[in-house]
Motif scaffolding. Structure first.
Motif, PDB file in Angstrom:
ATOM      1  N   CYS A  11      -0.628  54.783 -14.491  1.00 53.40           N
ATOM      2  CA  CYS A  11      -1.428  54.761 -13.260  1.00 53.40           C
ATOM      3  C   CYS A  11      -0.603  54.200 -12.111  1.00 53.40           C
ATOM      4  O   CYS A  11       0.493  53.656 -12.312  1.00 53.40           O
ATOM      5  N   LEU A  12      -1.164  54.349 -10.907  1.00 53.95           N
ATOM      6  CA  LEU A  12      -0.534  53.831  -9.681  1.00 53.95           C
ATOM      7  C   LEU A  12      -1.534  52.916  -8.990  1.00 53.95           C
ATOM      8  O   LEU A  12      -2.656  53.337  -8.673  1.00 53.95           O
ATOM      9  N   LEU A  13      -1.135  51.663  -8.759  1.00 52.00           N
ATOM     10  CA  LEU A  13      -1.982  50.685  -8.089  1.00 52.00           C
ATOM     11  C   LEU A  13      -1.478  50.483  -6.661  1.00 52.00           C
ATOM     12  O   LEU A  13      -0.288  50.247  -6.449  1.00 52.00           O
ATOM     13  N   VAL A  14      -2.389  50.601  -5.693  1.00 56.59           N
ATOM     14  CA  VAL A  14      -2.064  50.382  -4.286  1.00 56.59           C
ATOM     15  C   VAL A  14      -2.782  49.122  -3.836  1.00 56.59           C
ATOM     16  O   VAL A  14      -4.015  49.006  -3.995  1.00 56.59           O
ATOM     17  N   ALA A  15      -2.034  48.170  -3.275  1.00 54.57           N
ATOM     18  CA  ALA A  15      -2.601  46.899  -2.809  1.00 54.57           C
ATOM     19  C   ALA A  15      -2.200  46.686  -1.357  1.00 54.57           C
ATOM     20  O   ALA A  15      -1.075  47.000  -0.955  1.00 54.57           O
ATOM     21  N   ALA A  16      -3.121  46.169  -0.568  1.00 55.89           N
ATOM     22  CA  ALA A  16      -2.872  45.935   0.856  1.00 55.89           C
ATOM     23  C   ALA A  16      -2.336  44.531   1.074  1.00 55.89           C
ATOM     24  O   ALA A  16      -2.688  43.586   0.355  1.00 55.89           O
ATOM     25  N   TRP A  17      -1.501  44.391   2.087  1.00 57.57           N
ATOM     26  CA  TRP A  17      -0.935  43.085   2.448  1.00 57.57           C
ATOM     27  C   TRP A  17      -2.033  42.194   3.015  1.00 57.57           C
ATOM     28  O   TRP A  17      -2.907  42.644   3.743  1.00 57.57           O
ATOM     29  N   LEU A  18      -1.948  40.899   2.704  1.00 57.12           N
ATOM     30  CA  LEU A  18      -2.798  39.899   3.347  1.00 57.12           C
ATOM     31  C   LEU A  18      -1.954  39.202   4.405  1.00 57.12           C
ATOM     32  O   LEU A  18      -1.017  38.461   4.064  1.00 57.12           O
ATOM     33  N   PRO A  19      -2.216  39.425   5.683  1.00 55.79           N
ATOM     34  CA  PRO A  19      -1.290  38.953   6.730  1.00 55.79           C
ATOM     35  C   PRO A  19      -1.151  37.435   6.789  1.00 55.79           C
ATOM     36  O   PRO A  19      -0.092  36.928   7.119  1.00 55.79           O
ATOM     37  N   ASN A  20      -2.222  36.703   6.456  1.00 56.86           N
ATOM     38  CA  ASN A  20      -2.159  35.251   6.590  1.00 56.86           C
ATOM     39  C   ASN A  20      -1.674  34.551   5.323  1.00 56.86           C
ATOM     40  O   ASN A  20      -1.575  33.334   5.297  1.00 56.86           O
ATOM     41  N   ARG A  21      -1.403  35.330   4.275  1.00 56.40           N
ATOM     42  CA  ARG A  21      -0.976  34.732   2.999  1.00 56.40           C
ATOM     43  C   ARG A  21       0.225  35.504   2.493  1.00 56.40           C
ATOM     44  O   ARG A  21       0.080  36.555   1.874  1.00 56.40           O
ATOM     45  N   ARG A  22       1.367  35.001   2.774  1.00 53.62           N
ATOM     46  CA  ARG A  22       2.609  35.704   2.479  1.00 53.62           C
ATOM     47  C   ARG A  22       2.811  35.817   0.965  1.00 53.62           C
ATOM     48  O   ARG A  22       2.636  34.855   0.219  1.00 53.62           O
ATOM     49  N   GLY A  23       3.167  37.026   0.543  1.00 53.65           N
ATOM     50  CA  GLY A  23       3.444  37.250  -0.866  1.00 53.65           C
ATOM     51  C   GLY A  23       2.233  37.555  -1.712  1.00 53.65           C
ATOM     52  O   GLY A  23       2.360  37.678  -2.927  1.00 53.65           O
ATOM     53  N   THR A  24       1.068  37.678  -1.127  1.00 52.52           N
ATOM     54  CA  THR A  24      -0.140  38.011  -1.879  1.00 52.52           C
ATOM     55  C   THR A  24      -0.734  39.298  -1.317  1.00 52.52           C
ATOM     56  O   THR A  24      -0.506  39.656  -0.155  1.00 52.52           O
ATOM     57  N   TYR A  25      -1.542  39.980  -2.175  1.00 48.39           N
ATOM     58  CA  TYR A  25      -2.088  41.278  -1.798  1.00 48.39           C
ATOM     59  C   TYR A  25      -3.567  41.343  -2.169  1.00 48.39           C
ATOM     60  O   TYR A  25      -4.084  40.521  -2.945  1.00 48.39           O
ATOM     61  N   ARG A  26      -4.233  42.379  -1.634  1.00 49.04           N
ATOM     62  CA  ARG A  26      -5.643  42.646  -1.932  1.00 49.04           C
ATOM     63  C   ARG A  26      -5.758  44.042  -2.538  1.00 49.04           C
ATOM     64  O   ARG A  26      -5.178  45.001  -2.025  1.00 49.04           O
TER      65      ARG A  26
END
Length: 725
Positions: free
Chosen positions: A212-227
């Motif tokens: 599978c392919l997982l797409v996660a969005a950047w969290l601008p205020n938390r560097r290095g973490t995604y949603r």
């Protein structure tokens, strides 16, 4: 719950406190409370004071709520900030621990390898132990051969890496359960673009796993973490390369029915890696599934020889049908332009080259027109149909009222013509007319309401009918070969005319303008409406039908004004000759009568500046003729009886008054003067009214003829002293 007036009138602070306790009590009933308060109140002042206390309590409560909400909001923000700091520190600690674990394992492996080189006996012992424990768990055996150990360590490392990375993605733990065979293949940062308008949407991080392919969005205020954003199985995922066309570079498209997404890599090298690894992973996935199915499904029995048939036509039918291989060989889809067609369509849509996209579709339809429908053709059609839907959506957006309405009807020609070429004439017609309706509505709303009503109506008619004429011409150009759409245009024109009449009536009739102003405005609207006849469109009957109610109201309202004014003059009638005092005033009256059609007025003028008519009769003549002239400007067949009945009512008021005065007057000299005024009405005014009505309407009015040809004046009861009006 009773509360005395004395308690209500107590000090402000104590009164508000007691009032708060009462309102907060569980047995409080509003109706009972108001009823008792009204009964015990001494007057309006007590109720006003109580109302002020309730208002003060309401304001105090509102301020308290605001303070509490603000305080809680600040605490919530501070708590969320602390949680964010703690979470980022936890992620950092987890990453450090993972790195330390990897370093320790690498050091251990290096030490073991060094010990084997230094002590051959130890290496022999390990090999013997490995041979003895070959049936045991290979992952738990430290004496595996080097190649197997490296493979196991590599797979285990990829799993650990997947677990570490997924810890940084919020919301994917429940959606992505751990599986023994799942591991990370590739991952990296991408930028997502809107598929229709090619504008940047968001920065994402993609995790490609073996299934599978997982797409996660950047969290601008938390560097290095995604949603977590989306998860796509590789079985239903298609990868399409997007040609570089500056500023669109290093892009590729992912197709997942029924949607598609476009991503941009950091450079051409990374884009190439993504395309290759996606295709390779999909291929590996297909092969592994195939091997799994082969292991699960037992070997099939050899095919049985079909029984002989006695049908003499079966062989001919099979020859006509042919085999799938023969059909597939009959369609050549290896041409370069066919292979690149999906990508070329994507580029044309992105560049808004709608004509080029439709040309490519026409070329494909022409090529496949006489070809058999094989499985490769169906797959190609499926890819192309997805692009056709995207192209249709873009064209529909081009015609939506949300887009700019400037440029007139010709600005829509491009999108309309391409929709028609795609075989969607009905949708093109609907969207075109909806776009023009919004444009006309906006143009009417943007008109400034001037002080002079007639000036505003001139601008309104010019804007509306010019837009309608341009729309009709453009419609005839765009839909020349689709005669079935013309009925939709007629319905739209009626709706647009209703919009125009609403604005027209609001300014002319609702504002109670004079009948002369209303007549001029209606005349202007009719003249502009006749301009549409040059394209064969006659909407005069529609504007008549929409205005008939307002015009009837205006005629009856003005008729009532004339009748009231005539009655008022009749009540003050002294039956005296008019003295205009100056020759200029007499000349002006002669000119007014001549403009009304009274050409024999000179025979009623006397010496000096005297007129041998009553002021009431002269004023009535001028007012009635003015009413008739303005009413004829508003005339159309639906108003015939309304105009005729209004005119008869006005004339009867004057005739009955003269008849009543003649019967009641006893002075011979004054009676002679009244007869002279009656003769003027019957022999001069009424014939002119009848003639002018017939000229304006086109046919005589029998009611006016009967009134004029009466053998004597209106009958009243001779003994009555009241006028029959």
């Amino acid at each position: 719950m009773a509360m005395s007036v004395g308690e209500v009138g107590a000090g402000s602070g104590g009164g508000v406190s007691r009032l708060r306790r009462q309102l907060e009590s569980g047995s409080y009933a509003a109706e009972e409370y108001v009823k008792q308060l009204s009964q015990q109140s001494d007057g309006d002042r007590d109720l006003q004071e109580h109302r002020q206390r309730i208002q003060a309590l309401s304001e105090e409560t509102a301020q308290s709520l605001k303070r509490n909400v603000y305080q809680n909001y600040r605490q919530f923000i501070e708590t969320a900030r602390e949680i964010s700091y703690l979470e980022s520190e936890m992620y950092q600690l987890s990453h450090i621990l993972t790195e330390q674990k990897g370093i320790l394992e690498a050091v251990t492996q290096a030490l073991l390898l060094q010990a084997e080189r230094d002590d051959p006996a130890m290496a022999s012992a390990r090999r013997a132990a490995a041979a003895a424990g070959a049936s045991s768990d290979p992952h738990a055996n430290p004496f595996l051969p080097l190649s197997a150990k490296e493979a196991s360590a590599s797979e285990e490392g990829r799993r650990r890496t997947l677990t570490t990375l997924l810890e940084k993605v919020e919301g994917c733990r429940d959606l992505l359960p751990e599986s023994p065979g799942k591991y990370l293949v590739y991952n990296g940062d991408l930028v997502e673009y809107d598929a229709d308008h090619m504008v940047q949407v968001q920065k994402v991080h993609a995790f490609l796993m073996n299934d599978c392919l997982l797409v996660a969005a950047w969290l601008p205020n938390r560097r290095g973490t995604y949603r977590y954003d989306a998860l796509y199985p590789l079985d239903g995922l298609a990868v399409v390369n997007v040609k570089d066309n500056p500023p669109m570079k290093d892009m590729f498209k992912l197709l997942m029915f029924p949607e598609s997404r476009i991503f941009q890599a950091e450079n051409a090298k990374i884009k190439k890696e993504w395309l290759e690894v996606l295709e390779e992973t999909k291929r590996s996935r297909v092969l592994s599934e195939k091997r799994r199915l082969e292991q699960e499904i037992p070997a099939r029995a050899p095919p049985q020889t079909p029984p002989e048939t006695t049908n003499p036509f079966e062989e001919d039918e099979e020859e006509e049908r042919g085999t799938p291989e023969e059909e597939e060989e009959a369609v050549d889809l290896s041409l370069e332009w066919i292979q690149e067609l999906p990508e070329d369509l994507d580029v044309c849509i992105a560049q808004r080259d709608f004509e080029g996209a439709v040309d490519l579709l026409d070329k494909l339809n022409e090529y496949l027109g006489d070809k058999p429908v094989t499985q490769p053709v169906r797959e190609l059609r499926a890819k192309v149909d997805e692009r056709v839907r995207q192209l249709t959506d873009v064209l529909v957006f081009e015609l939506s009222p949300d887009r700019s309405l400037r440029g007139g009807p010709r600005a829509t020609r491009r999108a309309v013509s391409q929709l028609i070429r795609l075989g969607q004439s009905t949708k093109a017609c609907e969207l075109f007319l909806r776009n023009r309706e919004a444009a006309v509505h906006t143009a009417i709303r943007q008109l400034r309401i001037e002080g002079a009503t007639l000036l505003y109506i001139h601008k309104l008619c010019h804007v509306f009918f010019t837009s309608l004429l341009e729309t009709a011409k453009e419609f005839e150009t765009d839909f020349a070969g689709n005669s079935g759409c013309y009925s939709a245009f007629v319905v739209w024109a009626r709706s647009a005319m209703r919009m125009f009449v609403d604005a027209f009536s609001k300014q002319v009739f609702d504002s109670k303008e004079s009948l002369s102003t209303a007549a001029e405005c209606v005349k202007v609207a009719k003249e502009h409406c006749k301009q549409l006849s040059e394209i064969g469109l006659d909407l005069t009957f529609i504007i008549h039908a929409l205005l008939v109610k307002d015009i009837k109201g205006a005629l009856q309202s003005y008729k009532d004004i004339i009748i009231e004014a005539t009655k008022h003059r009749n009540s003050e009638e002294m039956w005296r000759r008019m003295n205009l005092m100056t020759p200029e005033a007499l000349g002006k009256l002669r000119e007014e009568m001549r403009s009304c059609g009274i050409t024999s007025f000179d025979q009623y003028t006397g010496d000096d500046c005297w007129v041998n008519l009553s002021y009431t009769v002269v004023a009535f003549t001028k007012q009635t003729m003015a009413f008739l002239e303005e009413a004829l400007k508003l005339y159309f067949p639906e108003l015939h009886m309304v105009l005729l009945e209004s005119l008869l009512e006005v004339i009867l008021v004057a005739v009955q008054h003269v008849d009543y005065s003649l019967r009641c007057e006893q002075d011979p000299e004054r009676k002679t003067f009244i007869r002279q005024n009656a003769s003027f009405l019957y022999e001069t005014v009424l014939p002119v009214v009848e003639k002018r009505f017939e000229e304006g309407v086109g046919k005589p009015a029998k009611q006016l003829q009967d009134l004029r040809n009466a053998s004597r004046l209106m009958r009243v009861n001779p003994e009555s002293t009241t006028s029959v009006v």
